[in-house]
Scaffold this active site. Structure first.
Site, PDB file in Angstrom:
ATOM      1  CB  CYS A  77       1.884   6.276  20.947  1.00 53.21           C
ATOM      2  SG  CYS A  77       0.848   7.623  21.453  1.00 53.21           S
ATOM      3  N   GLY A 126       0.808  -1.217   0.000  1.00 57.22           N
ATOM      4  CA  GLY A 126       0.000   0.000   0.000  1.00 57.22           C
ATOM      5  C   GLY A 126       0.843   1.271   0.000  1.00 57.22           C
ATOM      6  CB  SER A 127       3.756   2.356   2.012  1.00 57.38           C
ATOM      7  OG  SER A 127       3.160   2.073   3.255  1.00 57.38           O
ATOM      8  CG  ASN A 183      -5.581   3.805   8.442  1.00 56.73           C
ATOM      9  OD1 ASN A 183      -5.862   4.746   7.687  1.00 56.73           O
ATOM     10  ND2 ASN A 183      -4.655   3.889   9.358  1.00 56.73           N
ATOM     11  CG  HIS A 208      -0.505  -6.738   4.594  1.00 56.35           C
ATOM     12  ND1 HIS A 208      -0.673  -6.266   5.869  1.00 56.35           N
ATOM     13  CD2 HIS A 208      -0.100  -5.683   3.854  1.00 56.35           C
ATOM     14  CE1 HIS A 208      -0.355  -4.968   5.904  1.00 56.35           C
ATOM     15  NE2 HIS A 208      -0.014  -4.591   4.686  1.00 56.35           N
TER      16      HIS A 208
HETATM   17  C1  LIG Z   1      -2.075  -0.590   5.732  1.00 56.43           C
HETATM   18  C2  LIG Z   1      -2.369   0.669   5.013  1.00 56.43           C
HETATM   19  C3  LIG Z   1      -1.417   1.263   4.167  1.00 56.43           C
HETATM   20  C4  LIG Z   1      -0.018   0.732   4.024  1.00 56.43           C
HETATM   21  O1  LIG Z   1       0.019  -0.481   3.363  1.00 56.43           O
HETATM   22  P1  LIG Z   1       1.366  -1.371   3.433  1.00 56.43           P
HETATM   23  O2  LIG Z   1       1.061  -2.567   2.605  1.00 56.43           O
HETATM   24  O3  LIG Z   1       1.558  -1.692   4.879  1.00 56.43           O
HETATM   25  O4  LIG Z   1       2.468  -0.545   2.896  1.00 56.43           O
HETATM   26  C5  LIG Z   1      -1.783   2.416   3.488  1.00 56.43           C
HETATM   27  N1  LIG Z   1      -3.008   2.939   3.617  1.00 56.43           N
HETATM   28  C6  LIG Z   1      -3.944   2.398   4.413  1.00 56.43           C
HETATM   29  C7  LIG Z   1      -5.298   3.016   4.483  1.00 56.43           C
HETATM   30  C8  LIG Z   1      -3.664   1.252   5.136  1.00 56.43           C
HETATM   31  O5  LIG Z   1      -4.591   0.725   5.933  1.00 56.43           O
END
Ligand SMILES: *Cc1c(COP(=O)(O)O)cnc(C)c1O
Length: 394
Positions: free
Chosen positions: A323, A69-70, A150, A200
């Protein structure tokens, strides 16, 4: 252990792992190699791309595999801004409650001379389309608004936002990491130009995700290297990961209504029970929220202490406040919905999955009130609230 941190990550499905295994063992060819084993790997990769595309109503050539996601968020935003820059457009619109993968990318761009408008989300945690319309300028090159949050699980009016962006000719990216596999996503109907997902978060493997980019949107590279992913992301393709993403997504989409029904029943039972605790409140809209998200503030306690005691009691939860690195800043999301600092510190996020059972929820409902009471007994803030030296806000 009762695992209630599914917004953090989910359990990899056995069946997904089984489908990945051949590409980690016997069929380990490099998808860029010209020999038979390489070409076989390429076929498998292209098949996975086709299947991921179908799940969100995209074309195979619009799907780029990433590390998660990142990375997808970073690449989507930076690409849109590079395109905008060329036309002299350096204004971006986002919301105050984005994931840090989006917010920190935007902070970097601000240092490079981009202007960013952060839309308010009000008490319910939802942006107003009217605010977006007003914020769009001649030089706006990108709107990036997450599909579902999230922390508090609120779902944004993505179809309406997409419509406005398309009418105004502004690129629209959505961080759909919490939405894909949990609620139906259709990039065509919703007028989405760029979308991020991560395997994931829906029972696929960690370290693999995808970026959807509409065919007319030219991506910029974050990773230079070979010609993999049509020249847009260097590095040997993660064939097993791509297969895991595709299988997990297909499974999630096939069961989407059934799982949502299961989760909503348990979610609402949990919310109802926890709100019986005095001076507690639900964070985020009650209706427009992910089927699996519960996020509640308890006045007079620290979310971190609550987490540790719940962990001792066998419950894996998360606090709303980020945190992570020992910073005492409360969650930017809870502040954005108007929670005062001290209340934002006392929040608890419980996120369910298809595996969560009614028995686990009942056990959680039994445990939490006692833990909150215990913490309040030790809390100087709660003491002040009881003595009237401080006013209750919830
Ligand atoms: C988990 C998450 C991410 C990051 O995804 P990764 O696979 O951990 O890099 C980005 N945006 C949201 C909304 C998420 O829940």
């Amino acid at each position: 252990m009762i695992y209630l941190d599914n917004a953090g990550t989910t359990r990899l499905d056995d069946q997904v792992l089984d489908k990945m295994m051949p590409y980690l063992k016997e069929e380990y060819g490099n998808a860029s190699s010209l020999h038979t084993m390489g070409q076989r790997a390429k076929e498998v990769l292209d098949d996975a791309r086709e299947r991921v595309a179908r799940c969100i109503n995209a074309k195979a050539k619009e799907i780029y595999f990433t590390s998660g996601g990142s990375e997808s968020d970073n690449q989507a935003i930076i690409s849109a801004c590079r395109l905008g820059e060329r036309k002299g457009k350096k204004h971006i619109i986002t919301s105050k409650i984005e994931h840090h993968a989006v917010l920190h990318t935007l902070e970097k761009l601000e240092k490079q001379g981009f202007a960013v408008t952060y839309l308010d989300v009000y008490e319910d945690g939802i942006v107003k389309v009217e605010d977006l319309k007003k914020a769009i300028r001649e030089d706006t090159c990108l709107v990036t608004i997450m599909f579902a949050n999230n922390e508090i699980g609120t779902i944004q009016p993505i179809t309406e936002i997409g419509k406005v962006c398309r009418e105004k000719g502004v690129l629209f990216h959505t961080d759909a990491v919490q939405a894909v596999g949990h609620i139906l996503v259709d990039v065509e109907k919703m007028n989405i130009d760029l979308l991020s997902m991560a395997a994931h978060k829906f029972h696929g493997p960690k370290g693999v995700g995808a970026l959807y980019a509409k065919s007319n949107v030219l991506l910029s590279n974050l990773i230079e290297g070979g010609a993999q992913e049509r020249g847009k992301r260097g590095g040997t393709e993660n064939v097993a990961g791509a297969v895991g993403l595709a299988v997990a997504l297909e499974n999630a989409v096939a069961d989407i209504d059934k799982v949502a029904q299961h989760e909503i029943a348990l979610r609402d039972k949990l919310i109802k029970a926890l709100l019986q605790i005095p001076h507690s409140a639900l964070n985020g809209d009650k209706e427009n929220r992910l089927p699996n998200n519960v996020n509640i503030c308890f006045e007079g306690i620290e979310g971190e202490s609550l987490l540790l005691l719940l962990d001792d009691a066998g419950i894996c939860a998360s606090s709303g406040s980020a945190c992570t690195s020992g910073s005492l800043d409360p969650s930017h999301v809870l502040l954005a919905i108007g929670r005062p600092h001290e209340v934002a510190h006392g929040s608890l996020r419980l996120t369910l999955s298809k595996h969560t059972t009614e028995e686990e929820i009942n056990k959680t409902i039994e445990i939490i009130p006692g833990v909150v009471e215990l913490l309040r007994k030790m809390s100087p803030v709660w003491d002040q609230l009881q003595k009237g030296a401080r006013k209750h806000v919830i």
